[in-house]
Structure formats: C-alpha cells, structure tokens
Scaffold this active site. Structure first.
Site, PDB file in Angstrom:
ATOM      1  CE1 TYR A 179     108.075  27.942  43.795  1.00 13.53           C
ATOM      2  CE2 TYR A 179     107.402  25.689  43.882  1.00 13.53           C
ATOM      3  CZ  TYR A 179     107.128  26.995  43.574  1.00 13.53           C
ATOM      4  OH  TYR A 179     106.191  27.438  42.848  1.00 13.53           O
ATOM      5  N   PRO A 195      93.255  29.290  52.777  1.00 12.27           N
ATOM      6  CG  PRO A 195      92.381  27.698  54.153  1.00 12.27           C
ATOM      7  CD  PRO A 195      91.844  29.058  53.654  1.00 12.27           C
ATOM      8  NE  ARG A 222     102.552  25.326  51.240  1.00 16.72           N
ATOM      9  CZ  ARG A 222     103.169  25.339  50.082  1.00 16.72           C
ATOM     10  NH1 ARG A 222     103.922  23.951  49.818  1.00 16.72           N
ATOM     11  NH2 ARG A 222     103.588  26.505  49.431  1.00 16.72           N
ATOM     12  CB  CYS A 234     116.590  14.971  28.966  1.00 15.66           C
ATOM     13  SG  CYS A 234     116.439  13.369  28.374  1.00 15.66           S
TER      14      CYS A 234
HETATM   15  N1  LLP Z   1      95.797  33.640  48.622  1.00 15.48           N
HETATM   16  C1  LLP Z   1      96.576  34.159  47.785  1.00 15.48           C
HETATM   17  C2  LLP Z   1      96.597  35.453  47.400  1.00 15.48           C
HETATM   18  C3  LLP Z   1      97.833  33.175  47.096  1.00 15.48           C
HETATM   19  O1  LLP Z   1      98.588  33.982  46.288  1.00 15.48           O
HETATM   20  C4  LLP Z   1      98.180  31.966  47.979  1.00 15.48           C
HETATM   21  C5  LLP Z   1      99.238  31.173  47.397  1.00 15.48           C
HETATM   22  C6  LLP Z   1      97.179  31.351  48.569  1.00 15.48           C
HETATM   23  C7  LLP Z   1      96.016  32.154  49.172  1.00 15.48           C
HETATM   24  C8  LLP Z   1      97.325  29.934  49.375  1.00 15.48           C
HETATM   25  O2  LLP Z   1      98.410  29.752  49.925  1.00 15.48           O
HETATM   26  P1  LLP Z   1      98.839  28.431  50.886  1.00 15.48           P
HETATM   27  O3  LLP Z   1      97.795  28.593  51.887  1.00 15.48           O
HETATM   28  O4  LLP Z   1      98.602  27.382  49.751  1.00 15.48           O
HETATM   29  O5  LLP Z   1     100.136  28.522  51.190  1.00 15.48           O
HETATM   30  N2  LLP Z   1     103.828  26.593  44.033  1.00 15.48           N
HETATM   31  C9  LLP Z   1     104.223  27.049  45.448  1.00 15.48           C
HETATM   32  C10 LLP Z   1     103.357  27.832  46.221  1.00 15.48           C
HETATM   33  C11 LLP Z   1     102.725  29.264  45.671  1.00 15.48           C
HETATM   34  C12 LLP Z   1     101.786  29.844  46.407  1.00 15.48           C
HETATM   35  C13 LLP Z   1     101.119  31.075  45.670  1.00 15.48           C
HETATM   36  N3  LLP Z   1     100.064  31.609  46.373  1.00 15.48           N
HETATM   37  C14 LLP Z   1     104.663  25.943  46.118  1.00 15.48           C
HETATM   38  O6  LLP Z   1     104.808  24.750  45.511  1.00 15.48           O
HETATM   39  O7  LLP Z   1     105.123  25.754  47.203  1.00 15.48           O
END
Ligand code: LLP
Length: 423
Positions: free
Chosen positions: A319, A277, A279, A347
């Site tokens: 996004y 995790p 986020r 800008c």
């Molecule tokens: N594991 C892998 C292989 C991943 O690609 C990711 C996120 C995570 C774990 C963690 O995912 P989370 O638990 O954070 O959802 N920049 C984008 C989000 C990109 C996520 C990329 N991979 C945003 O701001 O929403």
C-alpha cells in the site's frame, strides 16, 4: 497511547526489555502488549458509553488466539470474514451470539457453518447471497438474523486499496437499491432482516466520510420504517485510523470525537449499535522487531538491510504504507543521524520498508522496532522466499510468552508431496 517506550535507553514492551525477547526467540518477531490491547478496548468502549453498543473485533486485522482471547475476555465480540476466522473466534472463546459474519463472497459451506453455529448476525452483501442464505436457512429450519450491508457511495479518503464504500467498489448493496431488497427480504423464508450494516474503508483519518455514510444509513432506516420495516439495529463497521508515522501522516480523530459523531448522526433513532474495529484496537498494540544484517552505502544512498522482509510485513510494499522505525537501543543524545532506506532480504525491489528514514549509526546485529505493526502485520505474512512465518510474542507486565512459535522448515514443507510420476 501504547506501552512501548525507552527505559534506560532500551526499548521496553511494558516492563520487558525488547532485547530479552530477541535473545530468547531470535528475530524477526512480532510483539503485542496486553496492556495496550486492554487500554484501546476500554478507550473505544468508553467513547461509546450509553449507546447500547457492542464492539466486535475485526479478526482479519490480527487472528492470533491470545490477542482475540484478551479482547474477548474484556467483553468483545468478533467480526469474521471466513469460515476459518469463524472457527478461530469460537476457539478463542467468543460466544456465537457476539459474532458478526461479514464478507463479500461467503460460500455455501461458510453460510451453513454460520447457521449451524447460530452466529449473532450475518451481513449480506448481494441479492444472490440473500437468496442462497434463505434457501439454506429454511432448509435447516433456522432463521438467520441478517443485516444488509449497504454501499453508501462515500469516499473514505483513505488509501485507494482500502476504501470500500464508493459505488465502484465491490462491497455492499448500493444504498439506493437497498429498500427494494429489504422489501424482498421480508417475504423470504429463513430471513429476519433486522439490521443495516455499513463499512466504508480502513485507516480513515477524518470524521467527515463516516458522518456522510452514517447520515445515509439514518435516512435509509427512517425510509424503511415508513415502509413498515422496523430496523432496530445498526452495524457501523470499523475503519477509524491510527497514527502511524508521526512526521508524515494525518492524525486521526480521537475515539471520543468519533463517539460524539456517532451520537450526533444515529444516536437518536432508537437503534442498538455494533462496531467492527480492527486496526484501532491492535495496530499500536504491536511492533515488529528485526535485526540489522548489514549496511550498504552506494554513492547516493545508504541501505540498512534487515532480517525482516515484505513477506513478514507487507503493508509498505502493498500500500505504500509507512511505519515508524526506531532503534531498540536508543541513540545517546548528541548522536548524529543520517538518511537511510530500510530494506529486507527478499528478491524484489518492493521489499523496501521505506526510503529516507532518519536513523542513528547502526551496525550488524542492532535491533530495529517497526511500530504500529499489530494490525494487518503477522496476519498478512507469507512464506515467500521460503522464509518461515514470523513468530508472535505477547507481553503482560513483566512477563512474556510466545503465542505463535516460528515454524520449522519441515513444518513449512510438510504439506508438499511429489506426484507419482516423478522418481
Ligand atoms: N469491517 C469490515 C467489513 C472490514 O472490511 C474491515 C476491514 C473492518 C471491519 C476493520 O477495519 P479496521 O477497523 O481495521 O480499519 N490490509 C489493509 C487493511 C484492510 C482492511 C479490510 N477491511 C491494511 O493493512 O491497511
């Protein structure tokens, strides 16, 4: 739940009034709550209790040393996706055995570094990568603990740009092709393919796609075992969503409901589990604070122009994500509210944090807090428009500390030099 709340009409981060931080460090800045990080880690690990689970924090979501160290001190491992993140995880004190190296395009140099550090697991995403890793590992006389990351062809139902588990996405090995690759891996020197990994996307707000993906993983494990490949470990990725803008977005399932679903789908097959995790742990543990530069009324709109821009928090521009924005000084009851677009100074028309926010009357110098900015905020910032990277602050009870300071212009430009032919 997080630790940003109004006390006496002033937004506090834990016991620290947010204006006190602004006075000391200036705006904009990110502010993280250690108590919230701790709480989120505990809530998630409690939801997985009894499942032989390791939680590896996805460093890509927030690579701040103090944030990672806080989680590592609680027992977290790290999920990294580059040599840089691997080194940051080690600097933060993470034991190599608790590091998972993921990523769709690891270079040979990065794989060598991972082998040299003896990371706990390397998640392989293609046959080509498996062959390279075998060559490098056997050359070094090492055996890499490997998971094949499978692509289960499941739509996470999240934003298109952050969904990763559909057949057409670049990630993982198509799950129907995985058994053949496991059979191949069995005979490769330097490879111990001990696990299956899956990650279908980010900010997922329903359990159904996780459940579909995990059931495919379960089927795969049973199929592999029937073939004599005894998988005893699963890496179930990250992706569980958080509440962003309470008025607009779907409420994600609770960690407890997620834990129940994990138990129901893969709990009974005798595998230890890793989770990645990002986020969920840091998203609501951080805010971005900006000051109002000016107000501008046109015939149809009101613009609130702030001193943070898309370079500081790119998620809305990139996004279409919407962060809740609240005044740091609470409007007295009975105040009138009006619709306003909150925009930055960059800008670009896309330098807009969102249209039609319902905000009380504001004036230049007032502070605004952008909530749920702890994940994919500071870490995605850039210096576009020659704007210095935004500083990061951590709060712990009634104390706060700058955990990454704002660079000077000299530091920002220090790597540049003129070529010899320009006088
Ligand atoms: N594991 C892998 C292989 C991943 O690609 C990711 C996120 C995570 C774990 C963690 O995912 P989370 O638990 O954070 O959802 N920049 C984008 C989000 C990109 C996520 C990329 N991979 C945003 O701001 O929403």
């Amino acid at each position: 739940m997080h630790h940003f709340s109004y006390r006496g009409g002033v937004l506090h981060a834990e016991d620290v009034p947010v204006p006190a931080i602004a006075n000391e460090v200036g705006t904009p800045f990110y502010c993280y709550s250690a108590a919230t990080l701790t709480r989120h880690y505990r809530v998630f690990t409690d939801a997985l209790a009894g499942m032989n689970a390791t939680v590896c924090f996805a460093v890509k979501s927030n690579a701040n040393l103090a944030v990672i160290r806080t989680l590592v001190n609680l027992g977290a491992g790290c999920d990294v996706v580059s040599g840089g993140e691997l080194q940051i995880a080690l600097n933060a004190g993470c034991a190599p055995a608790k590091i998972v190296f993921s990523g769709v395009g690891k270079t040979e140099a990065e794989l060598r570094l991972a082998l040299a550090c003896d990371v706990g697991q390397i998640n392989v995403e293609s046959e080509a990568e498996l062959l390279t890793l075998s060559r490098l590992a056997s050359g070094l006389g090492k055996t890499a603990r490997v998971a094949l990351r499978v692509n289960p062809d499941v739509d996470a139902g999240s934003l298109d740009k952050i969904s990763t588990g559909r057949k057409e996405d670049k990630f993982g090995i198509e799950w129907t092709l995985a058994p053949e690759l496991y059979r191949k891996a069995r005979n490769l020197p330097g490879i111990d393919a001990v696990a299956v990994a899956v990650h279908i996307g980010s900010q997922i707000t329903s359990l159904a796609p996780f459940e579909a993906a995990f059931l495919r993983v379960r089927d795969l494990v049973l199929m592999l075992r029937a073939d004599g490949i005894d998988i005893r470990h699963l890496d179930l990725g990250g992706g569980l969503g958080i509440p962003y803008d309470h008025s607009n977005t779907a409420m994600p399932p609770s960690p407890d409901a997620y834990g129940e679903m994990v138990k129901r789908t893969v709990g009974g097959i005798g595998c230890s589990l890793t989770f990645e995790p990002g986020r969920l742990l840091v998203g609501n543990a951080g805010i971005m604070v900006a000051a109002v530069v000016a107000l501008k009324d046109s015939t149809t709109r009101r613009f609130v122009i702030v001193d943070a821009g898309m370079n500081d928090l790119v998620r809305p521009a990139m996004y279409g994500a919407r962060h809740e924005i609240i005044p740091v000084t609470e409007a007295p009851t009975g105040s009138s509210y009006a619709s306003a677009d909150v925009v930055g100074p960059v800008c670009e028309t896309s330098d807009c944090f969102g249209k039609a926010y319902n905000l009380p009357s504001l004036k230049a110098g007032d502070l605004l807090a952008f909530l749920s900015a702890g994940a994919y905020g500071a870490v995605m910032a850039s210096t576009y428009n020659a704007r210095p990277l935004v500083p990061e602050i951590m709060v712990n009870g009634d104390q706060f500390a700058v955990v990454r300071r704002r660079p000077t212009l000299a530091e920002m430009t220090a790597l540049e030099q003129l070529p010899p032919w320009i006088a």
